[in-house]
Design a protein around this motif. Structure first.
Motif, PDB file in Angstrom:
ATOM      1  N   ASP A 107       0.827  -1.213   0.000  1.00  0.00           N
ATOM      2  CA  ASP A 107       0.000   0.000   0.000  1.00  0.00           C
ATOM      3  C   ASP A 107       0.861   1.263   0.000  1.00  0.00           C
ATOM      4  N   LEU A 108       2.059   1.166   0.562  1.00  0.00           N
ATOM      5  CA  LEU A 108       2.970   2.318   0.535  1.00  0.00           C
ATOM      6  C   LEU A 108       3.498   2.549  -0.874  1.00  0.00           C
ATOM      7  N   VAL A 109       3.823   1.477  -1.563  1.00  0.00           N
ATOM      8  CA  VAL A 109       4.293   1.605  -2.943  1.00  0.00           C
ATOM      9  C   VAL A 109       3.213   2.241  -3.818  1.00  0.00           C
ATOM     10  N   ALA A 110       1.974   1.934  -3.522  1.00  0.00           N
ATOM     11  CA  ALA A 110       0.861   2.475  -4.308  1.00  0.00           C
ATOM     12  C   ALA A 110       0.757   3.994  -4.202  1.00  0.00           C
ATOM     13  N   GLN A 111       1.418   4.591  -3.209  1.00  0.00           N
ATOM     14  CA  GLN A 111       1.404   6.044  -3.051  1.00  0.00           C
ATOM     15  C   GLN A 111       2.594   6.704  -3.762  1.00  0.00           C
ATOM     16  N   CYS A 112       3.261   5.967  -4.626  1.00  0.00           N
ATOM     17  CA  CYS A 112       4.501   6.429  -5.255  1.00  0.00           C
ATOM     18  C   CYS A 112       4.340   7.728  -6.042  1.00  0.00           C
ATOM     19  N   LEU A 146       7.609   8.640  -8.491  1.00  0.00           N
ATOM     20  CA  LEU A 146       8.436   7.476  -8.220  1.00  0.00           C
ATOM     21  C   LEU A 146       7.884   6.186  -8.818  1.00  0.00           C
ATOM     22  N   CYS A 147       6.692   6.244  -9.381  1.00  0.00           N
ATOM     23  CA  CYS A 147       6.070   5.020  -9.903  1.00  0.00           C
ATOM     24  C   CYS A 147       6.888   4.413 -11.042  1.00  0.00           C
ATOM     25  N   LYS A 148       7.507   5.254 -11.873  1.00  0.00           N
ATOM     26  CA  LYS A 148       8.280   4.731 -12.997  1.00  0.00           C
ATOM     27  C   LYS A 148       9.521   3.975 -12.527  1.00  0.00           C
ATOM     28  N   TYR A 149       9.930   4.243 -11.284  1.00  0.00           N
ATOM     29  CA  TYR A 149      11.066   3.511 -10.725  1.00  0.00           C
ATOM     30  C   TYR A 149      10.613   2.258  -9.971  1.00  0.00           C
ATOM     31  N   PHE A 150       9.545   2.384  -9.183  1.00  0.00           N
ATOM     32  CA  PHE A 150       9.120   1.293  -8.318  1.00  0.00           C
ATOM     33  C   PHE A 150       8.306   0.226  -9.033  1.00  0.00           C
ATOM     34  N   MET A 151       7.614   0.606 -10.107  1.00  0.00           N
ATOM     35  CA  MET A 151       6.659  -0.307 -10.731  1.00  0.00           C
ATOM     36  C   MET A 151       7.243  -1.102 -11.900  1.00  0.00           C
ATOM     37  N   ASN A 152       8.513  -0.873 -12.223  1.00  0.00           N
ATOM     38  CA  ASN A 152       9.105  -1.544 -13.384  1.00  0.00           C
ATOM     39  C   ASN A 152      10.270  -2.449 -12.982  1.00  0.00           C
ATOM     40  N   MET A 165      13.732  -2.117 -10.156  1.00  0.00           N
ATOM     41  CA  MET A 165      15.025  -1.706 -10.711  1.00  0.00           C
ATOM     42  C   MET A 165      14.871  -0.528 -11.662  1.00  0.00           C
ATOM     43  N   GLY A 166      13.657  -0.290 -12.187  1.00  0.00           N
ATOM     44  CA  GLY A 166      13.428   0.811 -13.112  1.00  0.00           C
ATOM     45  C   GLY A 166      13.583   0.388 -14.566  1.00  0.00           C
ATOM     46  N   GLU A 167      13.538   1.377 -15.455  1.00  0.00           N
ATOM     47  CA  GLU A 167      13.652   1.108 -16.879  1.00  0.00           C
ATOM     48  C   GLU A 167      15.106   0.785 -17.266  1.00  0.00           C
ATOM     49  N   PRO A 168      15.305  -0.075 -18.252  1.00  0.00           N
ATOM     50  CA  PRO A 168      16.670  -0.421 -18.682  1.00  0.00           C
ATOM     51  C   PRO A 168      17.390   0.773 -19.303  1.00  0.00           C
ATOM     52  N   ILE A 169      18.720   0.802 -19.136  1.00  0.00           N
ATOM     53  CA  ILE A 169      19.573   1.807 -19.777  1.00  0.00           C
ATOM     54  C   ILE A 169      20.356   1.075 -20.862  1.00  0.00           C
ATOM     55  N   GLN A 185      17.332   5.857  -5.807  1.00  0.00           N
ATOM     56  CA  GLN A 185      18.101   5.655  -4.580  1.00  0.00           C
ATOM     57  C   GLN A 185      17.259   5.142  -3.417  1.00  0.00           C
ATOM     58  N   TYR A 186      15.919   5.289  -3.496  1.00  0.00           N
ATOM     59  CA  TYR A 186      15.052   4.820  -2.424  1.00  0.00           C
ATOM     60  C   TYR A 186      14.425   3.454  -2.724  1.00  0.00           C
ATOM     61  N   SER A 187      15.030   2.706  -3.612  1.00  0.00           N
ATOM     62  CA  SER A 187      14.451   1.431  -4.045  1.00  0.00           C
ATOM     63  C   SER A 187      14.966   0.223  -3.262  1.00  0.00           C
ATOM     64  N   LEU A 188      15.839   0.424  -2.298  1.00  0.00           N
ATOM     65  CA  LEU A 188      16.494  -0.704  -1.652  1.00  0.00           C
ATOM     66  C   LEU A 188      15.512  -1.670  -0.996  1.00  0.00           C
ATOM     67  N   GLU A 189      14.508  -1.151  -0.311  1.00  0.00           N
ATOM     68  CA  GLU A 189      13.564  -2.022   0.397  1.00  0.00           C
ATOM     69  C   GLU A 189      12.852  -2.971  -0.555  1.00  0.00           C
TER      70      GLU A 189
END
Length: 632
Positions: A261-266, A275-281, A285-289, A301-305
Motif C-alpha cells: 500500500d505504501l508503494v501504491a502512493q509512489c 516514483l512510480c516509474k522507478y518502483f513499478m518496473n 530496478m526501473g527502466e533499462p539503460i 536511490q530509495y528502491s532498496l527495500e
C-alpha cells in the motif's frame, strides 16, 4: 572473596573497648530507630536505593552510592574469587548507557596515603560529560528493558579493557604504583595534558590524523571503530554455501499496509518526481539503460527495500514454515512510510509514528518474535538511520527509538554509528547483473576506459550550509584546467540521467565525494562501480558505515582528505591528487574493479551468480554468521 574499598576506614579510638562500643551503639541505634516513624525509614531506604548503582563486571561487583552534599561517588568493589586483584574503574554516572559511553579513569596520590581518588574520578567524569555534549551526535544506548546481567557483564568487560584510552594511570588499591598492565598498553593513547587544554595532533586508529586536537572526537571515533570490529567478526568466512541446512529464511506475510500500500502512493511521495516509474518496473530496478549495456537500469536511490524484498523471496533457502527458519525477514517499507510525510505540512508526530508502532504490535502477536528477543529478525530500511530517530525536529519518525527495535538487525544505507545493530549496506546502484558474465564484461570495459580527467565532481553546492565544503571544492575544480577537473552541476538537472554520471566517472581517475545532506552518498558506489577512485572527506561517508562490503584499510580503494583542511583553505584538492603516482592509482583501480565491485551491486532478482557474491549475498551470509556467533 576479595574486597577493596575506595576510601580507608577511620581509625578506631583505642581508649574505648570494642564491646563497650558495640553495646553503646546497638542501644543508641535501637532507641533512635524506635522514635522514627516507619514511613520515614521507608523514604530513607528509597533515597539510598535511588542514589546507588550496582554493576557486574566479569568477576567484579561495583556498588556505588552518590553523596549530593560532597558531589562524589563512593564505591565498594568486590571480587568473586579469592586473592582477586581488583582495578578500580568506576562507572561514569549511573546508567548503563553512560557506562558504555565514557571510558575515563583517574588516580591521585594524597600526601600521606595511597588510594584511588573518587574526587579526581568525579572530576574526570564531569569533564567527559561536558565534552561529550559538544558533539552533535546521538549517544549510544543500552536497551534498559532488555539488558540482561550477562550483557551488563560483557559491557563492563569492554569498559575495563578500553579504560586506557586516556594516558592516566590506574592504580591497584593495595599498591601505590601507578603502572598499567602490559596488555592494556597496546590501546590507542590520548595525552591527558592534551585532554585538559594543551591540544596536539592525535592519530586516529584508522590512519587518519586529527589536526584540530579534538580528543573527544578521537574517543568517539574509536568507539565507532570498536563497533565495526564487532561487525567484521560477524563476517562469514566461507563464500560458498552449497546447502541450506540450518539456514532457513522466513519472510513474514505482512498486511499490505506495511509495504504494498505504501508503494501504491509512489505518485505523490515527492512533489517534484513521480516514483512510480522507478518502483513499478522490473521489480523496482526501473527502466533499462540500453547504451550502458546489459544489467543497467534507472534505479532510484530509495528502491532498496523493494529490491531486497524481491531477492529474499527468490532466495534458495527461503522456507514457508516459520518453525524451520533461523533468520526472519520483516518486509516493512519503513523508508517509504516516512518519505510520504517528509514534504507534507502539519503532520503530527503521532501520525508519523503510527505505522511503525502498528508493525511492532503485529509482530508481538507472532510467536517467533519472542523466541530470541528479536535478535534473529532483520529489517531493511532504504533511508538513513537519522530519519527513524527523530529528536527535537519534526523530521522523520521514532521507529528505531522504540524499545522493541533495539535487538533486531537494521540494514540501512546509512547507519547510526553508535548503534551496533545498525549495519550499513550499499546504496542501490544502476547496475544489476544477471550472471557472472555480466560482471566480467563490465570489468573489462571499465579497466580499459580512457580516463581523460584527473578529477571530477558531480553534485551541487549547499548555500544554506556554510560549513559544507562543496562550494570550496567546486571553486577549486573550476579554477583548474578542464583536463584536471570536471564539474557536473546537478542543480541544472544534468544528473537526472544515469548515463551522464556513469560516463563522467568512467573517464575520471578520482571522484570527489563530499558529504551532502548527510555523510553518506550514493555517488560513492556509482564511482566505485565505474572504476573511479573516491576521494573521501568525512570518515562517516564510507569508512564507518559499510564494514561488510568495504575493507578496513580504506587506503586500498580511496583517498582521504580531511574536510577541516579544505574548509580552512589549507589544501588544494586537485593539486594534492596530482601528486599521487600513476602506479599507485592503477593498483587502487584494479583492487576496486576486481576485488570490490561484485560485492557492491545488487544482482537482478532472478540472477544466477556462481563465481561472485553480490552485496545481497554477502549481507545474507553475514546475517547467518552473526546468529551463529551469538549462539556460540
Amino acid at each position: 572473596m576479595a574486597i577493596s574499598l575506595s576510601k580507608k576506614k577511620s581509625k578506631v579510638n583505642k581508649r574505648v573497648e570494642p564491646k563497650e562500643i558495640s553495646f553503646f551503639f546497638s542501644s543508641f541505634l535501637a532507641k533512635f530507630l524506635f522514635r522514627i516513624p516507619t514511613i520515614v525509614l521507608i523514604l530513607i531506604l528509597i533515597f539510598l536505593w535511588s542514589s546507588s548503582t550496582t554493576i557486574i563486571s566479569g568477576k567484579v561487583l561495583h556498588v556505588c552510592i552518590s553523596s549530593r552534599k560532597l558531589n562524589h561517588l563512593y564505591c565498594i568493589s568486590a571480587g568473586t574469587e579469592p586473592n582477586l586483584d581488583i582495578t578500580i574503574s568506576p562507572p561514569n554516572g549511573t546508567s548503563p548507557s553512560t557506562f558504555v559511553e565514557h571510558k575515563y579513569t583517574a588516580s591521585k596520590k594524597s600526601n600521606d596515603e595511597s588510594f584511588t581518588s573518587i574526587d579526581t574520578m568525579s572530576n574526570i567524569v564531569d569533564i567527559s560529560l561536558q565534552k561529550s555534549s559538544l558533539l552533535d551526535i546521538p549517544i549510544p544506548r543500552v536497551n534498559d528493558s532488555t539488558t540482561s546481567i550477562d550483557t551488563m557483564s560483557n559491557v563492563a568487560d569492554v569498559l575495563l579493557e578500553k579504560s586506557s584510552h586516556l594516558d592516566i594511570p590506574i592504580p591497584s588499591v593495595n599498591d601505590s604504583s601507578t603502572s598499567i598492565p602490559s596488555e592494556k598498553q597496546e590501546s590507542t593513547r590520548v595525552s591527558v595534558d592534551s585532554f585538559v587544554g594543551n591540544y596536539q595532533n592525535v592519530a586516529f586508529r584508522n590512519n587518519m590524523v586529527n589536526k584540530g586536537g579534538d580528543e573527544e572526537l578521537v574517543i568517539a571515533y574509536n568507539d565507532v571503530e570498536d563497533q565495526l570490529q564487532v561487525h567484521r567478526s560477524w563476517a562469514a568466512t566461507s563464500k560458498n554455501h552449497t546447502t541450506c541446512d540450518g539456514r532457513g529464511i522466513y519472510v513474514y506475510d505482512l498486511p499490505t499496509k506495511f509495504n504494498k500500500d505504501l508503494v501504491a502512493q509512489c505518485e505523490n511521495m515527492i512533489p517534484w518526481v513521480n516514483l512510480c516509474k522507478y518502483f513499478m518496473n522490473n521489480e523496482a530496478m526501473g527502466e533499462p539503460i540500453r547504451n550502458l549495456g546489459k544489467g543497467w537500469y534507472q534505479t532510484h536511490q530509495y528502491s532498496l527495500e523493494l529490491i531486497f524484498h524481491s531477492r529474499v523471496l527468490n532466495h534458495p533457502c527461503r522456507v514457508h514454515n516459520a518453525d524451520e527458519a533461523k533468520l526472519f525477514y520483516v518486509p516493512f517499507y519503513g523508508g517509504l512510510d516516512i518519505l510520504r510525510w517528509h514534504f507534507k505540512k502539519n503532520v503530527s508526530h503521532d501520525i508519523k509514528d503510527s505505522l511503525g508502532i502498528d508493525l511492532v504490535r503485529w509482530l508481538e502477536a507472532q510467536k517467533h518474535w519472542f523466541q530470541k528477543s528479536g535478535n534473529d529478525h532483520v529489517f531493511v530500511l532504504g533511508k538513513i538511520s537519522w530519519d527513524f530517530r527523530r529528536t527535537s525536529t519534526n523530521w522523520g519518525s521514532r521507529f528505531l527509538e522504540l524499545d522493541e527495535m533495539q535487538n533486531p538487525v537494521k540494514l540501512l544505507i546509512e547507519r547510526q554509528p553508535w548503534h551496533v545493530n545498525d549495519i550499513g549496506i550499499p546504496h542501490p546502484t544502476y547496475f544489476h547483473p544477471q550472471s557472472d558474465d555480466d560482471i566480467v564484461t563490465w570489468q573489462d570495459r571499465i579497466i580499459k576506459s580512457n580516463r581523460k580527467s584527473l578529477v571530477s565532481f558531480a553534485g551541487a553546492a549547499r548555500p544554506g550550509a556554510p560549513a559544507n565544503i562543496r562550494s570550496i571544492l567546486i571553486n577549486q575544480c573550476k579554477s583548474a584546467k578542464y583536463q584536471e577537473c570536471r564539474f557536473l552541476n546537478c542543480n541544472s538537472g544534468n544528473c537526472d540521467q544515469p548515463e551522464s554520471i556513469i560516463e563522467l566517472f568512467m573517464e575520471s581517475e578520482f571522484c570527489l565525494q563530499p558529504p551532502g545532506d548527510s555523510p553518506t552518498r550514493k555517488s560513492v558506489f556509482d564511482s566505485l562501480i565505474s572504476g573511479c577512485i573516491p576521494v573521501i572527506f568525512d570518515p562517516f561517508t564510507a569508512y564507518y558505515q559499510y564494514s561488510w562490503h568495504l575493507p578496513e584499510d580504506h587506503r586500498k580503494y580511496s583517498v582521504f582528505i580531511d574536510q577541516e583542511d579544505v574548509r580552512n583553505m589549507k589544501v588544494n584538492v586537485v593539486e594534492k591528487l596530482m601528486q599521487i603516482p600513476a602506479k599507485e592509482r592503477g593498483n587502487m583501480r584494479r583492487y576496486i574493479i576486481y576485488e570490490l565491485l561484485p560485492g557492491l551491486v545488487y544482482g537482478d532478482p532472478k540472477s544466477k551468480l556462481e563465481k561472485f557474491q553480490d552485496a545481497f549475498s554477502i549481507t545474507i551470509n553475514n546475517l547467518f554468521q552473526r546468529l551463529n556467533k551469538l549462539e556460540s
